[in-house]
Design an enzyme around this catalytic site. Structure first.
Site, short mmCIF file in Angstrom:
data_model
loop_
_atom_site.label_atom_id
_atom_site.label_comp_id
_atom_site.label_asym_id
_atom_site.label_seq_id
_atom_site.Cartn_x
_atom_site.Cartn_y
_atom_site.Cartn_z
N ASP A 44 -48.77 -36.87 30.42
CA ASP A 44 -48.25 -37.21 31.74
C ASP A 44 -46.73 -37.02 31.77
O ASP A 44 -46.09 -37.19 32.82
CB ASP A 44 -48.69 -38.60 32.21
CG ASP A 44 -48.25 -39.71 31.29
OD1 ASP A 44 -47.62 -39.42 30.26
OD2 ASP A 44 -48.52 -40.89 31.61
N SER A 45 -46.16 -36.62 30.62
CA SER A 45 -44.76 -36.17 30.59
C SER A 45 -44.57 -34.98 31.53
O SER A 45 -43.44 -34.58 31.82
CB SER A 45 -44.34 -35.77 29.17
OG SER A 45 -45.26 -34.85 28.62
N ASP A 83 -53.92 -36.72 29.36
CA ASP A 83 -53.48 -38.10 29.58
C ASP A 83 -54.11 -38.71 30.82
O ASP A 83 -54.21 -38.05 31.87
CB ASP A 83 -51.95 -38.12 29.79
CG ASP A 83 -51.21 -38.58 28.55
OD1 ASP A 83 -51.85 -39.15 27.64
OD2 ASP A 83 -49.98 -38.36 28.50
N LYS A 113 -56.44 -39.39 26.78
CA LYS A 113 -55.54 -40.31 26.06
C LYS A 113 -55.10 -41.38 27.04
O LYS A 113 -54.84 -41.10 28.21
CB LYS A 113 -54.33 -39.55 25.50
CG LYS A 113 -53.30 -40.49 24.85
CD LYS A 113 -52.26 -39.74 24.03
CE LYS A 113 -51.10 -39.18 24.80
NZ LYS A 113 -50.32 -40.21 25.56
N GLU A 115 -52.67 -45.30 27.20
CA GLU A 115 -51.66 -46.09 26.50
C GLU A 115 -52.07 -47.56 26.41
O GLU A 115 -52.64 -48.11 27.36
CB GLU A 115 -50.32 -45.99 27.26
CG GLU A 115 -49.80 -44.56 27.33
CD GLU A 115 -48.46 -44.43 28.06
OE1 GLU A 115 -47.89 -45.47 28.49
OE2 GLU A 115 -48.00 -43.29 28.22
N GLU A 182 -45.52 -43.66 19.05
CA GLU A 182 -44.27 -43.10 19.61
C GLU A 182 -43.11 -44.05 19.36
O GLU A 182 -43.20 -45.25 19.65
CB GLU A 182 -44.45 -42.85 21.12
CG GLU A 182 -43.19 -42.28 21.77
CD GLU A 182 -43.40 -41.71 23.17
OE1 GLU A 182 -44.55 -41.65 23.64
OE2 GLU A 182 -42.39 -41.31 23.77
O1 KIV Z 1 -46.99 -37.56 27.91
C1 KIV Z 1 -46.74 -37.12 26.78
O2 KIV Z 1 -46.25 -36.00 26.60
C2 KIV Z 1 -47.04 -37.97 25.64
C3 KIV Z 1 -46.41 -37.59 24.33
C4 KIV Z 1 -44.98 -37.94 24.36
C5 KIV Z 1 -47.13 -38.19 23.19
O3 KIV Z 1 -47.71 -38.94 25.77
#
Ligand code: KIV
Length: 275
Positions: A44-45, A83, A113, A115, A182
């Site tokens: 989600d980056s 994510d 994924k 969090e 992280e």
């Molecule tokens: O969103 C993302 O790119 C991430 C990485 C920083 C692990 O969760």
């Protein structure tokens, strides 16, 4: 060879390091995949890197599906992990399963994924029970940035370090196939990696983890808004692109582009018959 969650487990057991990079589009995913990287994270980056947001909070499930589908098309062998964005799983176990299901069905990725530790274990268990592999994410979890009060290294007190270890064990118990760590001190990340049997994928967590992940735009120096200490710039693609854009601008303006070889021909007879 196609990478799956089983490959991850086998690599940990053999002591082989797992490589993961983010990607958000088809062409980048293809390059990452062809380079032999084991896994592609559609993080989600993408909120920061692709959409220009300050953080990941505003990213939606539809955003993740839009980019996840493109990445899955470009990745032949890498395990594609997408994510789950903010508020797509925190609200309830039901929401978590529905949104994970949408992401899987509409992107054809291999895993999702999310969090959090013990607090999201009911969600992890329910998603895994629906046959969707889940990667957990502990330490600095960017969706909690407002609660953390900024991007800070996590797990530095005895209580916080113990909680990180407990959370890692909890997500393993709930069925996660891997866990991203992280911004965690290297010695603590190594301890966590030894405490669980699932692979740990570090980002800013030292080389005692079972694998590593970086945001591709960071390691190529494409994204320049901020650069965390843990990033190694493997190439300066940002500078190469700027230079190419400047040269294009100049070539258009001085008339040297397009040249003869970039131009389509037509018979003069046709032109002569025109008014
Ligand atoms: O969103 C993302 O790119 C991430 C990485 C920083 C692990 O969760």
């Amino acid at each position: 060879m196609k990478n799956t969650v089983t490959t991850f487990q086998q690599m940990k057991e053999k002591g082989e390091k797992i490589s993961m990079l983010t990607a958000y589009d088809y062409s980048t995913a293809k390059l990452v995949d062809e380079a032999g990287v084991n896994s592609i994270l559609v993080g989600d980056s993408l909120g920061n890197v692709m959409l220009g947001y300050e953080d990941t909070i505003a990213v939606t499930v539809d955003d993740m599906i839009h980019h996840g589908r493109a990445v899955a098309k470009g990745a032949k062998n890498a395990l594609v992990v997408v994510d789950m964005p903010f508020m797509s799983y925190q609200t309830s176990v039901y929401d978590a399963v529905v949104n994970a299901g949408r992401i899987m069905k509409e992107t054809h990725c291999g895993a999702v994924k999310l969090e959090g530790g013990a607090v999201v274990c009911p969600q992890i268990k329910a998603i895994v029970d629906a046959s969707i592999p889940v990667c957990a994410h502990l330490g600095l979890t960017p969706q909690s940035i407002n609660a953390f009060g900024g991007f800070k290294v996590q797990g530095k007190t005895v209580e916080a370090a113990q909680k990180l270890i407990d959370d890692a064990k909890a997500v393993e118990e709930a069925g996660a196939f891997a866990v991203v760590l992280e911004c965690v001190p290297a010695k603590l990340a190594k301890l966590v990696s030894e405490a669980v049997s699932i692979p740990t994928i570090g980002i800013g967590a030292g080389n005692g983890c079972d694998g590593q992940v970086l945001v591709y735009a960071d390691m190529l120096a494409l994204f320049s808004d901020f650069c965390p200490k843990f990033v190694r710039k493997f190439a300066n693609v940002g500078e190469m692109m700027s230079q190419a854009f400047r040269e294009y601008d100049a070539a258009v303006k001085d008339g040297s582009f397009p040249a003869e070889e970039h131009t389509y021909k037509i018979d003069d007879e046709v032109i002569e018959k025109l008014y």
